[in-house]
Motif scaffolding. Sequence first.
Motif, PDB file in Angstrom:
ATOM      1  N   ILE A 101      29.953  34.968  30.798  1.00 38.17           N
ATOM      2  CA  ILE A 101      30.828  33.613  30.472  1.00 38.17           C
ATOM      3  C   ILE A 101      30.439  33.086  29.548  1.00 38.17           C
ATOM      4  O   ILE A 101      30.993  32.564  28.332  1.00 38.17           O
ATOM      5  CB  ILE A 101      31.340  33.110  31.739  1.00 38.17           C
ATOM      6  N   GLN A 102      29.035  32.526  29.508  1.00 39.58           N
ATOM      7  CA  GLN A 102      28.075  31.784  28.794  1.00 39.58           C
ATOM      8  C   GLN A 102      27.980  31.919  27.480  1.00 39.58           C
ATOM      9  O   GLN A 102      28.906  31.206  26.078  1.00 39.58           O
ATOM     10  CB  GLN A 102      26.656  31.623  29.306  1.00 39.58           C
ATOM     11  N   ILE A 103      27.966  33.159  27.200  1.00 34.66           N
ATOM     12  CA  ILE A 103      27.926  34.121  25.904  1.00 34.66           C
ATOM     13  C   ILE A 103      29.634  34.235  25.851  1.00 34.66           C
ATOM     14  O   ILE A 103      29.440  34.237  24.326  1.00 34.66           O
ATOM     15  CB  ILE A 103      27.407  35.871  26.167  1.00 34.66           C
ATOM     16  N   ALA A 104      30.092  34.614  26.554  1.00 37.53           N
ATOM     17  CA  ALA A 104      31.781  34.603  26.105  1.00 37.53           C
ATOM     18  C   ALA A 104      32.928  33.464  25.279  1.00 37.53           C
ATOM     19  O   ALA A 104      33.050  33.879  24.326  1.00 37.53           O
ATOM     20  CB  ALA A 104      33.118  35.552  26.783  1.00 37.53           C
ATOM     21  N   VAL A 105      32.151  32.391  25.598  1.00 39.20           N
ATOM     22  CA  VAL A 105      32.449  31.401  25.238  1.00 39.20           C
ATOM     23  C   VAL A 105      32.135  30.808  24.353  1.00 39.20           C
ATOM     24  O   VAL A 105      32.264  30.360  23.088  1.00 39.20           O
ATOM     25  CB  VAL A 105      31.706  30.486  25.809  1.00 39.20           C
ATOM     26  N   LEU A 106      30.169  31.449  23.775  1.00 37.88           N
ATOM     27  CA  LEU A 106      29.863  30.945  22.679  1.00 37.88           C
ATOM     28  C   LEU A 106      30.274  31.980  21.533  1.00 37.88           C
ATOM     29  O   LEU A 106      30.931  31.331  20.388  1.00 37.88           O
ATOM     30  CB  LEU A 106      28.400  31.841  22.539  1.00 37.88           C
ATOM     31  N   ILE A 107      30.797  32.784  21.836  1.00 35.34           N
ATOM     32  CA  ILE A 107      31.255  33.621  20.420  1.00 35.34           C
ATOM     33  C   ILE A 107      32.692  33.891  20.487  1.00 35.34           C
ATOM     34  O   ILE A 107      34.000  33.842  19.801  1.00 35.34           O
ATOM     35  CB  ILE A 107      31.851  35.462  20.928  1.00 35.34           C
ATOM     36  N   GLY A 108      33.486  33.342  21.459  1.00 39.40           N
ATOM     37  CA  GLY A 108      35.472  32.955  21.291  1.00 39.40           C
ATOM     38  C   GLY A 108      35.051  31.685  20.797  1.00 39.40           C
ATOM     39  O   GLY A 108      35.956  31.136  19.858  1.00 39.40           O
ATOM     40  N   LEU A 109      34.154  30.459  20.852  1.00 35.99           N
ATOM     41  CA  LEU A 109      34.276  29.276  19.480  1.00 35.99           C
ATOM     42  C   LEU A 109      34.085  29.868  18.339  1.00 35.99           C
ATOM     43  O   LEU A 109      34.200  28.878  17.308  1.00 35.99           O
ATOM     44  CB  LEU A 109      32.826  28.496  19.651  1.00 35.99           C
ATOM     45  N   LEU A 110      33.065  31.094  17.179  1.00 34.74           N
ATOM     46  CA  LEU A 110      32.820  31.498  16.197  1.00 34.74           C
ATOM     47  C   LEU A 110      35.108  32.014  15.851  1.00 34.74           C
ATOM     48  O   LEU A 110      35.699  31.608  14.615  1.00 34.74           O
ATOM     49  CB  LEU A 110      32.386  32.855  16.643  1.00 34.74           C
ATOM     50  N   ALA A 111      36.113  31.870  16.892  1.00 35.25           N
ATOM     51  CA  ALA A 111      36.997  32.185  15.987  1.00 35.25           C
ATOM     52  C   ALA A 111      37.548  30.736  15.535  1.00 35.25           C
ATOM     53  O   ALA A 111      37.835  29.592  15.862  1.00 35.25           O
ATOM     54  CB  ALA A 111      37.897  32.974  17.438  1.00 35.25           C
ATOM     55  N   PRO A 112      38.330  31.109  14.318  1.00 35.53           N
ATOM     56  CA  PRO A 112      38.681  30.157  13.720  1.00 35.53           C
ATOM     57  C   PRO A 112      39.852  29.463  14.099  1.00 35.53           C
ATOM     58  O   PRO A 112      40.230  28.295  13.617  1.00 35.53           O
ATOM     59  CB  PRO A 112      39.386  30.621  12.458  1.00 35.53           C
ATOM     60  N   ILE A 113      41.083  30.038  14.884  1.00 35.13           N
ATOM     61  CA  ILE A 113      42.030  29.587  15.590  1.00 35.13           C
ATOM     62  C   ILE A 113      41.199  28.967  16.606  1.00 35.13           C
ATOM     63  O   ILE A 113      42.433  27.197  17.072  1.00 35.13           O
ATOM     64  CB  ILE A 113      42.815  30.411  16.358  1.00 35.13           C
ATOM     65  N   ILE A 114      40.129  28.604  17.117  1.00 32.20           N
ATOM     66  CA  ILE A 114      39.848  28.094  18.025  1.00 32.20           C
ATOM     67  C   ILE A 114      39.008  26.619  17.347  1.00 32.20           C
ATOM     68  O   ILE A 114      38.411  26.947  16.887  1.00 32.20           O
ATOM     69  CB  ILE A 114      39.032  28.424  19.377  1.00 32.20           C
ATOM     70  N   SER A 115      39.295  25.218  17.288  1.00 34.29           N
ATOM     71  CA  SER A 115      38.838  24.519  17.113  1.00 34.29           C
ATOM     72  C   SER A 115      38.991  22.544  17.576  1.00 34.29           C
ATOM     73  O   SER A 115      39.789  22.769  18.297  1.00 34.29           O
ATOM     74  CB  SER A 115      39.263  24.282  15.839  1.00 34.29           C
ATOM     75  N   GLY A 116      39.225  21.869  17.016  1.00 32.06           N
ATOM     76  CA  GLY A 116      38.684  20.323  17.739  1.00 32.06           C
ATOM     77  C   GLY A 116      38.888  20.444  19.290  1.00 32.06           C
ATOM     78  O   GLY A 116      38.352  20.573  19.448  1.00 32.06           O
ATOM     79  N   PRO A 117      39.972  19.749  19.643  1.00 30.02           N
ATOM     80  CA  PRO A 117      40.244  19.358  21.290  1.00 30.02           C
ATOM     81  C   PRO A 117      39.382  20.534  22.111  1.00 30.02           C
ATOM     82  O   PRO A 117      38.956  20.596  23.201  1.00 30.02           O
ATOM     83  CB  PRO A 117      41.052  19.029  21.063  1.00 30.02           C
ATOM     84  N   LEU A 118      40.605  21.550  21.604  1.00 35.52           N
ATOM     85  CA  LEU A 118      40.108  23.002  22.159  1.00 35.52           C
ATOM     86  C   LEU A 118      38.448  23.912  22.485  1.00 35.52           C
ATOM     87  O   LEU A 118      38.528  23.795  23.763  1.00 35.52           O
ATOM     88  CB  LEU A 118      40.821  24.162  21.519  1.00 35.52           C
ATOM     89  N   SER A 119      37.849  23.242  21.297  1.00 29.79           N
ATOM     90  CA  SER A 119      37.120  23.727  20.911  1.00 29.79           C
ATOM     91  C   SER A 119      35.779  23.052  22.539  1.00 29.79           C
ATOM     92  O   SER A 119      34.809  23.622  22.789  1.00 29.79           O
ATOM     93  CB  SER A 119      36.161  24.560  19.844  1.00 29.79           C
ATOM     94  N   TRP A 120      35.651  22.035  21.618  1.00 30.52           N
ATOM     95  CA  TRP A 120      35.256  20.833  22.320  1.00 30.52           C
ATOM     96  C   TRP A 120      35.491  21.356  24.092  1.00 30.52           C
ATOM     97  O   TRP A 120      34.723  21.686  24.864  1.00 30.52           O
ATOM     98  CB  TRP A 120      35.001  19.331  22.394  1.00 30.52           C
ATOM     99  N   ALA A 121      36.843  21.207  24.674  1.00 26.84           N
ATOM    100  CA  ALA A 121      37.141  21.552  25.803  1.00 26.84           C
ATOM    101  C   ALA A 121      36.399  22.690  26.109  1.00 26.84           C
ATOM    102  O   ALA A 121      35.509  23.157  27.610  1.00 26.84           O
ATOM    103  CB  ALA A 121      38.612  21.616  26.461  1.00 26.84           C
ATOM    104  N   LEU A 122      36.718  23.867  25.115  1.00 25.16           N
ATOM    105  CA  LEU A 122      36.089  25.083  25.867  1.00 25.16           C
ATOM    106  C   LEU A 122      34.532  25.202  26.358  1.00 25.16           C
ATOM    107  O   LEU A 122      33.922  25.758  27.325  1.00 25.16           O
ATOM    108  CB  LEU A 122      36.588  26.277  24.845  1.00 25.16           C
ATOM    109  N   ALA A 123      33.740  24.500  25.264  1.00 25.56           N
ATOM    110  CA  ALA A 123      32.173  24.715  25.029  1.00 25.56           C
ATOM    111  C   ALA A 123      32.417  23.564  26.526  1.00 25.56           C
ATOM    112  O   ALA A 123      31.033  23.919  27.176  1.00 25.56           O
ATOM    113  CB  ALA A 123      31.816  23.891  23.833  1.00 25.56           C
ATOM    114  N   ALA A 124      32.527  22.549  26.120  1.00 23.80           N
ATOM    115  CA  ALA A 124      31.921  21.636  27.705  1.00 23.80           C
ATOM    116  C   ALA A 124      32.700  22.510  29.632  1.00 23.80           C
ATOM    117  O   ALA A 124      31.377  22.248  30.069  1.00 23.80           O
ATOM    118  CB  ALA A 124      33.821  20.184  27.798  1.00 23.80           C
ATOM    119  N   SER A 125      32.979  23.248  29.097  1.00 29.26           N
ATOM    120  CA  SER A 125      33.249  23.897  30.535  1.00 29.26           C
ATOM    121  C   SER A 125      32.224  24.975  30.660  1.00 29.26           C
ATOM    122  O   SER A 125      31.873  24.766  31.762  1.00 29.26           O
ATOM    123  CB  SER A 125      35.235  24.877  30.025  1.00 29.26           C
ATOM    124  N   GLY A 126      31.903  25.393  29.376  1.00 25.71           N
ATOM    125  CA  GLY A 126      31.057  26.684  29.813  1.00 25.71           C
ATOM    126  C   GLY A 126      29.845  26.157  30.093  1.00 25.71           C
ATOM    127  O   GLY A 126      28.749  26.143  31.120  1.00 25.71           O
TER     128      GLY A 126
END
Length: 256
Positions: free
Chosen positions: A211-236
């Motif tokens: 899950i850790q690596i999947a979250v980090l990979i997901g953060l590379l997606a251009p469509i994930i940014s702003g509050p969503l990227s912070w929330a995803l990173a914080a959850s991981g």
Amino acid sequence: MSDAGLVGLLRLPKGLLGDRGDRSVNLRFALVCILLMPGVLALGAALTGSFMGAATGLVTFTIMAVVAGLALKAQYQHDRLGIANIVTLLRTAIIAALAAPLTQPGLLAMEEALAWTVLGVAVFSLCLDGVDGYFARRQKLTSDFGARFDMEVDSIFALLLAVLAMQSGKAGLWILLLGGMRYAFLAAGLLLPWLDRPLPERFSRKAICVIQIAVLIGLLAPIISGPLSWALAASGTLLLTYSFGRDVVWLARHRA
């Protein structure tokens, strides 16, 4: 998680420099590394369009391969290299090439197509994880070296992804905790020896690592940014903190 990581890989036995007899496994390992080097250069150059990026990927791969090669020579007990170790070396080469964009901070944030390309390469590397274990079991070539090699590659993978995510503005400096928590744990073990003890096997620990690596990979997606990227990173990060915290509590309760 209490394994000594790269430090552990370098705890070599006294007979390391002695005559090993059959050196074919070591030679094959070195040959595979040499064959992978042009690919690392090409991928690094393709991801950055620069010599510096390609050279960074190659240097990263060389360091990882040398450390793994020393551990192989010291710890590997089989007389065949096996497909599993070749697959892990391939993952090492791919992940090392992902160090190339680090030479141009913010590049992924500016180049959307490149960000998707890096994400695709990272997903391919993640998909290869587990393939090595399958072949090791199928060929009856499982080993402590193979398990450690795979784990160290995953750890470096996570750290590289975290740095790329930070450079892309997907999260603050604290995202490095998500990628480097294991190294912080290992450093703490140098100060507190009771942390450097074997832990019981837990499926949840392995699942959280994925899950850790999947979250980090997901953060590379251009469509994930702003509050969503912070929330995803914080959850991981919170999930990984829970995993390490649980292990620390277990070690504290069972220290001699």
